[in-house]
Design a protein around this motif. Structure first.
Motif, short mmCIF file in Angstrom:
data_model
loop_
_atom_site.label_atom_id
_atom_site.label_comp_id
_atom_site.label_asym_id
_atom_site.label_seq_id
_atom_site.Cartn_x
_atom_site.Cartn_y
_atom_site.Cartn_z
N ARG A 1 21.81 -26.12 66.21
CA ARG A 1 21.07 -26.46 64.74
C ARG A 1 22.13 -26.45 63.85
NH1 ARG A 1 14.97 -24.31 65.22
NH2 ARG A 1 14.68 -24.49 67.62
N SER A 2 23.41 -26.37 63.97
CA SER A 2 24.64 -26.23 63.16
C SER A 2 25.10 -27.67 62.83
CB SER A 2 25.83 -25.10 63.77
OG SER A 2 26.53 -25.70 64.60
N TYR B 1 17.44 -27.45 72.20
CA TYR B 1 17.62 -26.16 71.59
C TYR B 1 17.42 -26.52 69.96
CZ TYR B 1 19.12 -24.50 76.18
OH TYR B 1 19.44 -24.29 77.24
N ALA B 2 17.61 -27.86 69.66
CA ALA B 2 17.79 -28.20 68.20
C ALA B 2 16.66 -28.38 67.48
CB ALA B 2 18.64 -29.49 68.19
N THR B 3 15.57 -28.35 68.09
CA THR B 3 14.37 -28.54 67.43
C THR B 3 13.35 -27.44 67.83
OG1 THR B 3 13.39 -30.33 69.02
CG2 THR B 3 14.55 -31.00 66.97
N GLY B 4 12.08 -27.54 66.99
CA GLY B 4 10.93 -26.44 67.66
C GLY B 4 11.26 -25.15 66.90
N ASP B 5 9.99 -24.18 67.18
CA ASP B 5 10.16 -22.97 66.57
C ASP B 5 11.16 -21.95 67.02
OD1 ASP B 5 8.74 -20.54 65.42
OD2 ASP B 5 8.97 -20.04 67.46
N LEU B 6 11.91 -21.51 66.14
CA LEU B 6 13.25 -20.84 66.13
C LEU B 6 13.11 -19.60 67.31
CD1 LEU B 6 16.10 -20.71 65.64
CD2 LEU B 6 15.41 -19.02 63.64
N ALA B 7 12.04 -18.88 67.14
CA ALA B 7 12.02 -17.61 67.96
C ALA B 7 11.60 -18.23 69.57
CB ALA B 7 10.91 -16.69 67.53
N THR B 8 10.78 -19.08 69.75
CA THR B 8 10.22 -19.76 71.04
C THR B 8 11.64 -20.32 71.61
OG1 THR B 8 8.14 -20.21 70.07
CG2 THR B 8 8.90 -21.13 71.87
#
Length: 264
Positions: free
Chosen positions: A47-48, A62-69
């Motif tokens: 996400r950087s 891993y670039a989208t969606g709820d962060l903790a999940t």
């Protein structure tokens, strides 16, 4: 001594060996520290602004969606492999070292039967891997909570991800038990590690050929989404039960093989 007393005595001795093992100490640190760091780190990288080109494509899940999940999703995928590798290395040391050096003969002079010693070795390894998996998931949840603090992110999906990570890690640890049998029949630590590397390579080939869901060493990783959403959807309870069945079968094989050992 009764069978229970024999097992208890053997378990205590093997647990002491585990605590003093350099292999176990290094593997423990890798599981409980690097797995959480990798889980949070890979999501941060995805996400950087630095995630461009091939890197962005590889980390797209891993670039989208709820962060903790997503943190716990990454943890489950990493643990499914890391628990297998760590367990395989430890079992190669636990079984291979004594047989390779010839010091196992001293163990067979004890009142505790050979099969009981082998059973204790396996149970200690399984208990150690289980504790490491639980701690790794707990540390990942804690790290994720710190990272997402103040962002308003929900942990509802993260708890489901934590359960997935626990199951995947435990399955991976159980899949390491056949390498205790391999270490016994080869009497070689290096040969056992070679077998572990070969199994990882074979798993990749089976997945490429489309048979991963029914291959025990591939099913847990695919279930966590490592092969994509379509591959994860193809893995169900029968596939996971098949992977789980490897551990008791391997345990029985190891104990039986140690019972028959004569020339050490």
């Amino acid at each position: 001594m009764t069978a229970v007393a024999n097992l208890g005595a053997a378990f205590s001795v093997e647990a002491l060996k585990l605590r003093r093992s350099v292999v176990a100490r290094v593997a423990t640190l890798l599981l409980v520290l690097l797995v959480p760091l990798g889980s949070v780190g890979v999501v941060a990288l995805a996400r950087s602004p630095r995630a461009v080109g091939a890197t962005a494509a590889k980390l797209a899940d891993y670039a989208t969606g709820d962060l903790a999940t997503t943190h716990l999703l990454a943890c489950a995928q990493i643990l499914s492999v890391a628990a297998l590798v760590a367990g395989g290395f430890f079992l190669a040391w636990s079984f291979g070292r004594e047989l390779e050096s010839g010091t196992a003969g001293a163990l067979f002079g004890l009142a505790v039967p050979r099969g009981t010693i082998a059973l204790a070795k396996c149970l200690v390894a399984l208990a150690w891997i289980a504790v490491c998996v639980v701690v790794a998931v707990a540390v990942t949840v804690t790290a994720s909570a710190v990272v997402t603090a103040g962002s308003g992110a929900s942990f509802v999906g993260a708890w489901a991800g934590a359960r997935t990570a626990l199951v995947a890690g435990l399955l991976g640890g159980g899949l390491a038990l056949p390498f205790a049998w391999l270490a016994t029949v080869t009497r070689s630590q290096l040969g056992t590690v070679g077998g572990l590397v070969g199994m990882v390579a074979l798993t990749q080939i089976v997945v490429l050929l489309g048979g991963g869901s029914w291959f025990p060493y591939a099913a847990p990783s695919l279930w966590t989404g490592m092969g994509g959403a379509a591959a994860a959807a193809a893995v169900g309870l029968p596939h996971l039960l098949l992977a789980a069945a490897v551990a008791p079968v391997a345990l029985a094989a190891v104990v039986q093989t140690w019972r028959r050992l004569t020339d050490v």
